[in-house]
Design an enzyme around this catalytic site. Structure first.
Site, PDB file in Angstrom:
ATOM      1  N   ASP A  63       0.818  -1.202   0.000  1.00  0.00           N
ATOM      2  CA  ASP A  63       0.000   0.000   0.000  1.00  0.00           C
ATOM      3  C   ASP A  63       0.860   1.265   0.000  1.00  0.00           C
ATOM      4  OD1 ASP A  63       0.972  -0.366   2.579  1.00  0.00           O
ATOM      5  OD2 ASP A  63      -0.973  -0.473   3.539  1.00  0.00           O
ATOM      6  N   ASN A 132      -7.394  -1.712  14.170  1.00  0.00           N
ATOM      7  CA  ASN A 132      -8.811  -1.976  13.866  1.00  0.00           C
ATOM      8  C   ASN A 132      -8.987  -3.244  13.028  1.00  0.00           C
ATOM      9  OD1 ASN A 132      -7.964  -1.238  11.339  1.00  0.00           O
ATOM     10  ND2 ASN A 132      -9.211   0.611  11.190  1.00  0.00           N
ATOM     11  N   HIS A 134      -7.292  -3.961  10.194  1.00  0.00           N
ATOM     12  CA  HIS A 134      -7.079  -3.831   8.756  1.00  0.00           C
ATOM     13  C   HIS A 134      -5.796  -4.526   8.305  1.00  0.00           C
ATOM     14  CE1 HIS A 134      -4.868   0.320   9.183  1.00  0.00           C
ATOM     15  NE2 HIS A 134      -3.972  -0.630   9.088  1.00  0.00           N
ATOM     16  N   GLU A 139      -9.620  -1.103   5.088  1.00  0.00           N
ATOM     17  CA  GLU A 139     -10.241  -0.749   6.355  1.00  0.00           C
ATOM     18  C   GLU A 139     -11.493  -1.601   6.584  1.00  0.00           C
ATOM     19  OE1 GLU A 139      -8.579   0.946   8.275  1.00  0.00           O
ATOM     20  OE2 GLU A 139      -7.927   2.902   7.522  1.00  0.00           O
TER      21      GLU A 139
HETATM   22  C1  GLP Z   1      -0.747   0.567   8.505  1.00  0.00           C
HETATM   23  C2  GLP Z   1      -0.438  -0.011   7.116  1.00  0.00           C
HETATM   24  C3  GLP Z   1      -0.255  -1.463   7.157  1.00  0.00           C
HETATM   25  C4  GLP Z   1       0.537  -1.826   8.386  1.00  0.00           C
HETATM   26  C5  GLP Z   1      -0.284  -1.569   9.624  1.00  0.00           C
HETATM   27  C6  GLP Z   1       0.455  -1.784  10.938  1.00  0.00           C
HETATM   28  O1  GLP Z   1      -1.867   1.370   8.506  1.00  0.00           O
HETATM   29  N1  GLP Z   1      -1.390   0.323   6.118  1.00  0.00           N
HETATM   30  O2  GLP Z   1       0.364  -1.893   5.961  1.00  0.00           O
HETATM   31  O3  GLP Z   1       0.867  -3.183   8.326  1.00  0.00           O
HETATM   32  O4  GLP Z   1      -0.892  -0.327   9.587  1.00  0.00           O
HETATM   33  O5  GLP Z   1       1.444  -0.813  11.159  1.00  0.00           O
HETATM   34  P1  GLP Z   1       2.491  -0.964  12.337  1.00  0.00           P
HETATM   35  O6  GLP Z   1       3.321  -2.136  11.999  1.00  0.00           O
HETATM   36  O7  GLP Z   1       3.286   0.313  12.322  1.00  0.00           O
HETATM   37  O8  GLP Z   1       1.717  -1.148  13.588  1.00  0.00           O
END
Ligand code: GLP
Length: 249
Positions: A63, A132, A134, A139
């Site tokens: 993403d 959440n 995702h 989402e």
């Molecule tokens: C983000 C990204 C994801 C990521 C997730 C967790 O919003 N879109 O690709 O894996 O949240 O992020 P983190 O590893 O910093 O907790």
């Protein structure tokens, strides 16, 4: 889905590295799907130090935030360059990262899907997990069959990223992610415990996009004890890990 509970985040990263190593033992030119975020950093540091030959690897990513030019410090491409790709001995023509600054995002999304197909599909997709539930930027409410497309970020996600974050993203869809041959999700820390419980033990529902891993034949969820703290069946997963054959066997 197999849940693998490790004592801490370093041990979780070691286990994730073991999955990647096994893949390279079988295939010198695999297709890897990368994730952005804090969680995979310990794995990425280990990949950089692993001595694996990445020159044949095709790279895709999950993403990107919309509107950020190449090099913007908030962009996911910058993040992946700085924390993994630079210095890995990659071939640039095998790296295809989503462009959030593409003039036509729908076109970018369909080109991206085509590029994944042309590369032969993703062998191993690394995933993080949003609080959440995702995955990527899919989402809650995202179709479980969705493809790469632009998405509006949830307010909770925006709050996690802090002020000045674009409200829109472009993300692989859940259907796209499920086509990867192996899914490797890493989730660590108490803040992810409820999301981990929902995806591993809750119902399959678009309200919890990560629950889509329940549909995948080879989905591995590597967590530390803190992220596993709300699992009702944690003891079962520890038992499985202690008693079954190891990764790739
Ligand atoms: C983000 C990204 C994801 C990521 C997730 C967790 O919003 N879109 O690709 O894996 O949240 O992020 P983190 O590893 O910093 O907790």
């Amino acid at each position: 889905m197999e849940v693998i509970i490790r004592p801490d985040a370093d041990a979780a990263a070691e286990t994730a590295l073991e999955f990647v190593r096994r893949l390279y033992e079988k295939k010198a030119d695999p297709v890897l799907g990368l994730a952005t975020g804090k969680t995979p950093l310990k794995l990425y540091a280990r990949l950089r130090a692993s001595g694996l030959d990445f020159s044949g690897t095709h790279f895709f990513n999950l993403d990107e935030l919309v509107g950020l030019p190449d090099g913007d410090p908030k962009s996911f491409r910058r993040f992946l360059r700085d924390n993994l790709l630079d210095g890995l001995g990659i071939q640039e023509d095998r790296v295809r990262l989503l462009r959030g600054d593409a003039p036509d995002l729908e076109r970018e999304a369909s080109d991206y899907e085509s590029a994944i197909k042309e590369a032969g599909g993703i062998d191993l997709q690394i995933l993080g997990l949003g609080r959440n539930g995702h995955i990527g930027f899919n989402e809650p409410g995202s179709s479980l069959g969705s493809r790469t497309r632009p998405k509006t970020l949830d307010r909770e996600t925006l709050a996690d990223y802090g002020p000045g974050t674009p409200r829109f993203s472009i993300t692989m869809g859940i259907g796209t992610i499920l086509e990867a041959r192996l899914l490797l999700m890493i989730a660590t820390g108490e803040g992810k415990a409820e999301a981990v419980r929902r995806i591993a033990e809750g119902p399959l529902t678009s309200e919890t996009p990560g629950s889509a891993l329940q549909l995948h034949p080879r989905a591995h969820l590597v967590v530390d004890e803190a992220a596993a703290s709300r699992l009702a069946r944690a003891d079962y997963w520890r038992w499985v890990w202690d008693n079954k054959w190891r990764v790739g066997q």
